[in-house]
Design a protein around this motif. Sequence first.
Motif, PDB file in Angstrom:
ATOM      1  N   TYR A 165       0.811  -1.221   0.000  1.00 64.33           N
ATOM      2  CA  TYR A 165       0.000   0.000   0.000  1.00 64.33           C
ATOM      3  C   TYR A 165       0.846   1.273   0.000  1.00 64.33           C
ATOM      4  O   TYR A 165       0.312   2.364   0.158  1.00 64.33           O
ATOM      5  CB  TYR A 165      -0.938  -0.004   1.208  1.00 64.33           C
ATOM      6  N   ARG A 166       2.171   1.130  -0.094  1.00 63.74           N
ATOM      7  CA  ARG A 166       3.119   2.233  -0.208  1.00 63.74           C
ATOM      8  C   ARG A 166       2.953   3.254   0.912  1.00 63.74           C
ATOM      9  O   ARG A 166       3.105   2.909   2.074  1.00 63.74           O
ATOM     10  CB  ARG A 166       3.039   2.865  -1.599  1.00 63.74           C
ATOM     11  N   LEU A 167       2.599   4.513   0.624  1.00 67.75           N
ATOM     12  CA  LEU A 167       2.607   5.557   1.639  1.00 67.75           C
ATOM     13  C   LEU A 167       1.634   5.245   2.774  1.00 67.75           C
ATOM     14  O   LEU A 167       1.969   5.367   3.954  1.00 67.75           O
ATOM     15  CB  LEU A 167       2.275   6.916   1.019  1.00 67.75           C
ATOM     16  N   LYS A 168       0.425   4.845   2.429  1.00 68.70           N
ATOM     17  CA  LYS A 168      -0.530   4.444   3.468  1.00 68.70           C
ATOM     18  C   LYS A 168      -0.021   3.207   4.200  1.00 68.70           C
ATOM     19  O   LYS A 168      -0.224   3.060   5.411  1.00 68.70           O
ATOM     20  CB  LYS A 168      -1.894   4.171   2.850  1.00 68.70           C
ATOM     21  N   GLY A 169       0.628   2.326   3.448  1.00 66.86           N
ATOM     22  CA  GLY A 169       1.147   1.100   4.054  1.00 66.86           C
ATOM     23  C   GLY A 169       2.264   1.356   5.037  1.00 66.86           C
ATOM     24  O   GLY A 169       2.437   0.595   6.001  1.00 66.86           O
ATOM     25  N   LEU A 170       3.039   2.436   4.815  1.00 69.36           N
ATOM     26  CA  LEU A 170       4.120   2.771   5.748  1.00 69.36           C
ATOM     27  C   LEU A 170       3.556   3.080   7.126  1.00 69.36           C
ATOM     28  O   LEU A 170       4.041   2.561   8.139  1.00 69.36           O
ATOM     29  CB  LEU A 170       4.914   3.964   5.216  1.00 69.36           C
ATOM     30  N   ALA A 171       2.524   3.924   7.166  1.00 66.50           N
ATOM     31  CA  ALA A 171       1.881   4.252   8.441  1.00 66.50           C
ATOM     32  C   ALA A 171       1.219   3.018   9.042  1.00 66.50           C
ATOM     33  O   ALA A 171       1.313   2.771  10.251  1.00 66.50           O
ATOM     34  CB  ALA A 171       0.860   5.367   8.240  1.00 66.50           C
ATOM     35  N   ALA A 172       0.582   2.215   8.199  1.00 66.63           N
ATOM     36  CA  ALA A 172      -0.076   1.001   8.685  1.00 66.63           C
ATOM     37  C   ALA A 172       0.932  -0.011   9.211  1.00 66.63           C
ATOM     38  O   ALA A 172       0.681  -0.689  10.218  1.00 66.63           O
ATOM     39  CB  ALA A 172      -0.911   0.386   7.569  1.00 66.63           C
ATOM     40  N   GLY A 173       2.092  -0.114   8.545  1.00 66.14           N
ATOM     41  CA  GLY A 173       3.127  -1.043   9.001  1.00 66.14           C
ATOM     42  C   GLY A 173       3.688  -0.653  10.355  1.00 66.14           C
ATOM     43  O   GLY A 173       3.887  -1.510  11.224  1.00 66.14           O
ATOM     44  N   ILE A 174       3.966   0.640  10.531  1.00 69.43           N
ATOM     45  CA  ILE A 174       4.468   1.122  11.827  1.00 69.43           C
ATOM     46  C   ILE A 174       3.432   0.876  12.916  1.00 69.43           C
ATOM     47  O   ILE A 174       3.758   0.428  14.021  1.00 69.43           O
ATOM     48  CB  ILE A 174       4.831   2.611  11.735  1.00 69.43           C
ATOM     49  N   LEU A 175       2.171   1.153  12.598  1.00 68.89           N
ATOM     50  CA  LEU A 175       1.092   0.924  13.558  1.00 68.89           C
ATOM     51  C   LEU A 175       0.969  -0.562  13.897  1.00 68.89           C
ATOM     52  O   LEU A 175       0.743  -0.925  15.059  1.00 68.89           O
ATOM     53  CB  LEU A 175      -0.224   1.444  12.994  1.00 68.89           C
ATOM     54  N   TYR A 176       1.160  -1.425  12.905  1.00 64.05           N
ATOM     55  CA  TYR A 176       1.072  -2.868  13.142  1.00 64.05           C
ATOM     56  C   TYR A 176       2.165  -3.344  14.087  1.00 64.05           C
ATOM     57  O   TYR A 176       1.906  -4.149  14.991  1.00 64.05           O
ATOM     58  CB  TYR A 176       1.157  -3.621  11.813  1.00 64.05           C
TER      59      TYR A 176
ATOM     60  N   ALA B 235       3.765  -1.513  16.352  1.00 63.40           N
ATOM     61  CA  ALA B 235       3.476  -0.969  17.679  1.00 63.40           C
ATOM     62  C   ALA B 235       2.357  -1.753  18.354  1.00 63.40           C
ATOM     63  O   ALA B 235       2.439  -2.073  19.552  1.00 63.40           O
ATOM     64  CB  ALA B 235       3.100   0.509  17.570  1.00 63.40           C
ATOM     65  N   LEU B 236       1.312  -2.085  17.597  1.00 65.63           N
ATOM     66  CA  LEU B 236       0.189  -2.848  18.155  1.00 65.63           C
ATOM     67  C   LEU B 236       0.623  -4.252  18.560  1.00 65.63           C
ATOM     68  O   LEU B 236       0.209  -4.767  19.615  1.00 65.63           O
ATOM     69  CB  LEU B 236      -0.941  -2.920  17.127  1.00 65.63           C
TER      70      LEU B 236
END
Length: 282
Positions: A210-221, A223-224
């Motif tokens: 998901y590229r840019l959105k995926g970067l934020a989602a990956g970091i959130l994943y 951390a979660l």
Amino acid sequence: MNRYLKLVHMELGRFRNIYLSLFALILLVQMGGVWMKAQDLIQRAGKWHNGGLEAYLEYTAQAGKANFADVMSNSLFFMAPVFLSASVLLLYIFMIWYRDWLFKQPFIYRLLMLPTQRYHLYFSKLSAILIMFLGLVAFQLLLLPLEIGLFQSLVPAELRETISTGDFIRSQFMLQILLPSSFMSFVIYYGAGLLAVSVIFTAVLIERSYRLKGLAAGILYVALSVFIVTCPILIPFLMWNTIIENYLYPMEIFILELILGLIVGVISIWTGLFLIKRKVAV
């Protein structure tokens, strides 16, 4: 299975030069450190009464006999190459994926077009990381008796005490983790390592999907995942002096962490396999 093994062999071959360099670094720095530390000990002891056996005996009467653990514990000569090698492998957990997207004709295109199941690609990279880490640990374990033997051959018997490889490992907290003394400890430590790698793999694949959105989602994943696995310890600590203080016994906390770790690991691997099969593209 044959295609999976070929992929593992390919991944190991692509990292071969750097990997062998890490072996050479550990060998040269640690062996050189043992020689320098031994020479420093002999020189310090030799300053008493202009050297000789009498000087050694008087030195040990004042400072006591030294052993390999005393000399090499917390020494940069021993710790630095180990930490550097671990750091390189940690970085490679990311690079083992990202390097496939580099250059004008990404190598990932060839990998995804191979006539094999895509989950072979995922598990080959996971297996390569595990094999390389275990290889470095095994090399360090084989090197320790040689280093101890070198130290004891350089330092006169009047200045030193004999120490076994097992005694040295037990004296080092880091080595106790890398080389656990029991099978259960091995499963726990290396299981936690595999869990961490699977979480990072999933975060990378989310970003690649998901590229840019995926970067934020990956970091959130990431951390979660860390929060879920550590919540049995964090929540009672954060709510200290409340009604749930000491609500769980240590064994119950350990079992709960184990269950949560297994859940996170299964979700991470399943998500990673789904992404590489359905979402990842060049």
